[in-house]
Write a protein that holds these residues in place. Structure first.
Motif, PDB file in Angstrom:
ATOM      1  N   SER A  16       0.789  -1.282   0.123  1.00  0.00           N
ATOM      2  CA  SER A  16      -0.006  -0.116  -0.090  1.00  0.00           C
ATOM      3  C   SER A  16       0.911   1.127   0.126  1.00  0.00           C
ATOM      4  CB  SER A  16      -0.863   0.087   1.293  1.00  0.00           C
ATOM      5  OG  SER A  16      -1.741   1.107   1.319  1.00  0.00           O
ATOM      6  N   SER A  17       0.689   2.184  -0.607  1.00  0.00           N
ATOM      7  CA  SER A  17       1.310   3.300  -0.918  1.00  0.00           C
ATOM      8  C   SER A  17       0.526   4.561  -0.694  1.00  0.00           C
ATOM      9  CB  SER A  17       1.856   3.604  -2.038  1.00  0.00           C
ATOM     10  OG  SER A  17       2.623   4.901  -2.488  1.00  0.00           O
ATOM     11  N   THR A  18       0.681   5.575   0.414  1.00  0.00           N
ATOM     12  CA  THR A  18      -0.097   6.723   0.294  1.00  0.00           C
ATOM     13  C   THR A  18       0.889   7.933   0.213  1.00  0.00           C
ATOM     14  OG1 THR A  18      -1.582   5.583   2.208  1.00  0.00           O
ATOM     15  CG2 THR A  18      -1.492   8.055   1.983  1.00  0.00           C
ATOM     16  N   ARG A  19       0.271   8.836  -0.844  1.00  0.00           N
ATOM     17  CA  ARG A  19       1.657   9.811  -1.182  1.00  0.00           C
ATOM     18  C   ARG A  19       0.758  10.903  -1.368  1.00  0.00           C
ATOM     19  NH1 ARG A  19       6.089   8.929  -5.779  1.00  0.00           N
ATOM     20  NH2 ARG A  19       6.907   7.954  -3.828  1.00  0.00           N
ATOM     21  N   THR A  26      -4.383  13.376  -1.243  1.00  0.00           N
ATOM     22  CA  THR A  26      -3.365  12.259  -1.120  1.00  0.00           C
ATOM     23  C   THR A  26      -4.089  11.030  -2.057  1.00  0.00           C
ATOM     24  OG1 THR A  26      -4.447  11.415   0.829  1.00  0.00           O
ATOM     25  CG2 THR A  26      -2.747  12.964   1.030  1.00  0.00           C
ATOM     26  N   GLU A  28      -4.102   6.752  -2.071  1.00  0.00           N
ATOM     27  CA  GLU A  28      -3.766   5.526  -1.444  1.00  0.00           C
ATOM     28  C   GLU A  28      -3.857   4.328  -2.580  1.00  0.00           C
ATOM     29  OE1 GLU A  28      -5.243   2.248   1.740  1.00  0.00           O
ATOM     30  OE2 GLU A  28      -5.320   4.306   2.559  1.00  0.00           O
ATOM     31  N   ASP A  30      -3.423   0.557  -3.282  1.00  0.00           N
ATOM     32  CA  ASP A  30      -3.438  -0.829  -3.033  1.00  0.00           C
ATOM     33  C   ASP A  30      -3.186  -1.844  -3.921  1.00  0.00           C
ATOM     34  OD1 ASP A  30      -3.790   0.041  -0.145  1.00  0.00           O
ATOM     35  OD2 ASP A  30      -5.869  -0.033  -0.693  1.00  0.00           O
ATOM     36  N   GLU A  50       2.200   3.401  -9.509  1.00  0.00           N
ATOM     37  CA  GLU A  50       2.139   4.751  -8.651  1.00  0.00           C
ATOM     38  C   GLU A  50       2.118   6.086  -9.654  1.00  0.00           C
ATOM     39  OE1 GLU A  50       4.105   7.213  -4.957  1.00  0.00           O
ATOM     40  OE2 GLU A  50       3.323   5.123  -4.615  1.00  0.00           O
ATOM     41  N   ASP A  65      -8.817  13.064  -0.949  1.00  0.00           N
ATOM     42  CA  ASP A  65      -8.161  11.935  -0.581  1.00  0.00           C
ATOM     43  C   ASP A  65      -8.870  10.795  -1.294  1.00  0.00           C
ATOM     44  OD1 ASP A  65      -6.678  13.324   1.341  1.00  0.00           O
ATOM     45  OD2 ASP A  65      -8.077  12.958   3.044  1.00  0.00           O
ATOM     46  N   GLU A  67      -8.385   6.602  -3.089  1.00  0.00           N
ATOM     47  CA  GLU A  67      -7.928   5.277  -3.029  1.00  0.00           C
ATOM     48  C   GLU A  67      -8.295   4.571  -4.156  1.00  0.00           C
ATOM     49  OE1 GLU A  67      -8.342   2.554   0.561  1.00  0.00           O
ATOM     50  OE2 GLU A  67     -10.112   2.427  -0.496  1.00  0.00           O
TER      51      GLU A  67
END
Length: 192
Positions: A16-19, A26, A28, A30, A50, A65, A67
């Motif tokens: 998982s990457s949150t940037r 932001t 996220e 997955d 990403e 935000d 996802e």
């Protein structure tokens, strides 16, 4: 989509990457690897995924935000997804499943994108392009579908192609349509 990954070596770590991307949001991302071979077919697949998703979101000016779930699978599982959700009993390169709800708190899920390894590799070879660049194109295409873009008629197709060209150029990837290639096939999935 699941939160569990499994690579060729049996590694089962969630990825998982949150940037933050631009100050407005932001993201996220997955990533689930359910088919061996992805990490050897595309070096640094997580970072490439990403970059492609963020570039699509930036150019489409998505905010908040967010996802996105990405399933890197094989043709057999992609065929099942395509059959179960779209009534088409065949594999396809990319499927996009826009989210059907927005939770009261937390990041807003845009939806799921699924890529089929064998189809993606075969198409890249047939189109004389790198697998990595083809993956980036399909992820940009799938992300745009999650944001509501479509190619159901000529006007929509031209708008989507132009946006894809612009996004891919920002990633230093050649125009995938320069050789007359059609939009990625059967890319619009069903709501997850």
């Amino acid at each position: 989509m699941t939160d569990e990954d499994s690579s060729a070596e049996g590694d089962s770590r969630p990825r998982s990457s949150t940037r933050p991307s631009r100050a407005r949001r932001t993201v996220e991302l997955d990533i689930s690897l359910t088919a061996p071979g992805w990490e050897t077919a595309v070096a640094d697949i997580s970072a490439r995924a990403e970059r492609a998703v963020l570039a699509a979101l930036d150019h489409a000016e998505a905010s908040g935000d967010l996802e996105v779930s990405l399933l890197l699978t094989d043709d057999a599982e992609q065929r099942e997804l395509n059959r179960d959700h779209r009534g088409k009993d065949s594999s396809t390169n990319v499927l996009s499943f826009p989210a059907g709800f927005v939770p009261p708190a937390g990041p807003r899920p845009l939806g799921d994108i699924s890529l089929a390894l064998e189809t993606v590799v075969r198409e890249a070879e047939e189109q004389d392009k790198s697998v990595a660049d083809h993956v980036s194109h399909l992820l940009v295409h799938g992300t745009l579908h999650l944001l509501g873009y479509d190619h159901g008629d000529d006007v929509e197709a031209e708008e989507m192609e132009a946006l894809e060209r612009e996004i891919l150029a920002s990633l230093d990837i050649a125009d995938p349509y320069a050789g007359g290639e059609p939009l990625p096939g059967d890319a619009r999935g069903a709501a997850a």
